[in-house]
Design an enzyme around this catalytic site. Sequence first.
Site, PDB file in Angstrom:
ATOM      1  N   ASP A  56       0.834  -1.209   0.000  1.00 18.56           N
ATOM      2  CA  ASP A  56       0.000   0.000   0.000  1.00 18.56           C
ATOM      3  C   ASP A  56       0.869   1.259   0.000  1.00 18.56           C
ATOM      4  O   ASP A  56       2.013   1.244   0.448  1.00 18.56           O
ATOM      5  CB  ASP A  56      -0.930   0.017   1.211  1.00 18.56           C
ATOM      6  CG  ASP A  56      -0.176   0.032   2.534  1.00 18.56           C
ATOM      7  OD1 ASP A  56       0.838  -0.694   2.628  1.00 18.56           O
ATOM      8  OD2 ASP A  56      -0.578   0.745   3.462  1.00 18.56           O
ATOM      9  N   GLU A  57       0.298   2.335  -0.486  1.00 14.77           N
ATOM     10  CA  GLU A  57       0.860   3.676  -0.377  1.00 14.77           C
ATOM     11  C   GLU A  57       2.336   3.744  -0.796  1.00 14.77           C
ATOM     12  O   GLU A  57       3.139   4.428  -0.161  1.00 14.77           O
ATOM     13  CB  GLU A  57       0.682   4.214   1.049  1.00 14.77           C
ATOM     14  CG  GLU A  57      -0.785   4.387   1.421  1.00 14.77           C
ATOM     15  CD  GLU A  57      -0.987   4.863   2.841  1.00 14.77           C
ATOM     16  OE1 GLU A  57      -1.882   5.687   3.055  1.00 14.77           O
ATOM     17  OE2 GLU A  57      -0.264   4.389   3.748  1.00 14.77           O
TER      18      GLU A  57
END
Length: 499
Positions: free
Chosen positions: A299-300
Amino acid sequence: MPTLPLVPLPRRVAPTEAASPFPITSATTVSGDTDAAGTLAALLRTRTGLEPGATDDGDIVLSVDGGGGEPESYRLRVGADGIRIDGADAAGLFYGIHTLVQLIHGTDAGWIVPAAEIEDAPRFAYRGVMLDVARHFHDVDTVRAYIDRAAALKFNHLHLHLSDDQGWRLEIRSRPELTRAASATSVGGGPGGYYTQDDYRAIVAYAASRHMTVVPELDMPGHTHAVGIAHPELAENPVLDAVVSSAGPTPRADEPYTGIDVGFSSLRIGEDATYDFVADVFGELAELTPGPYLHFGGDEALGTSPEDFAAFVARASEIVRRTGKTPVAWHEAGAAPGLAPGTIGQYWSFVTPVDGADERARAFTRGGGRLILSPADAVYLDMKPHEDFPLGLTWARGATSVERAYRWEPSAVVDGLAEEDILGVEAPLWTETVATLEDIDALAFPRIAAAAEAAWSPATSDAADRTWESFRARTGGLGPLWATLGIRFPASPEIPWTT
């Protein structure tokens, strides 16, 4: 008849208003399954102060009947002549016991259990909570306490977020620098910490005793600043223009990071040494973890180009798959065309998807995987329950009230999914502002009960009492139980608490 304080809502409840309740007294006895009897005895002592006796023909009979019922299901009957709980398996019996304990309440005449017949089984096989131990480290005793709280609400998976920019929290013997150099700090510059492999095994065993499976996460290729502190040759310099800023300290390659910004860190995608590292850490993690899932994050990764991200996800997911475990990744990994077949996706966008999150989530199902639903504006327990609350964040559409945490339906989040595409529901608790068990309680309760109901109970269209009005009344009745269990929950004004 008053609403029974049952959360999550069972599949079928038939209160028998005309029948007399069953009294719990110092003479009450328990018979049947030994492990279950021990669990019930401990809960009765805490709830009532009474010590049940053990006989061959008890007032409360506990049985694993193996009668072909659904996994984790149970039947509970309370009458004036006694109580009987039959579980299809040991987990079902365990959950039946916790339902029984929710029913116990005090009167002027003593402790009683209202007469009722309950048949219950879970909607989803995966019912999870996540505890982030990277932003703030939480010791083994705190994790055990959270396991107890979650298991009582019929959650059966504990997702441990073991690494992030702020620290690496698990001993990896082939890579000792990870804990030697990158575990000593946390958000705000406070003390860090890590789990030895024996600590981790103790958590896994304790969870198993409560019918919970541990899902460990080592987050990459982003959220890896701590990896760079231990192994600078594996990490890119922070990409400062990728930061989702909180106006905290500026990340620097040679310094531990104590802020809460995200998006700036990345492993070196094109280096073979990076994948040797991935194989080492997930190889050891697989040996330590009896459960089927290993979570590799994904993620991210804002400091990683889309092409590099796709290349990393393809190789990392395959490395995890080759350990014999099922890879799990946050929904962004669905953008990678080479994602290993069968990878489980974890969706963390909103109840109404934004920025193409729904399409990336659907990609997992096209590859033979399924989805865990964690919509941030409903089940992220680290969101403030109201704007003035001293703990938590507000980026997920502002504060998340108890009502908003309840009013969503898992099947309606991502269009195009069949019920069988949804593995389950998970409620994450990120710990940027959470340093103690008291902080955990303050943010998790009572909203964790709403997540439990979304994960266990029938769909909102399939049960008359799957409503906000019913839920708030049932939850209010659990206040005395939670208090006696030592849960320091805030008395939300949205709930009519029983005193």
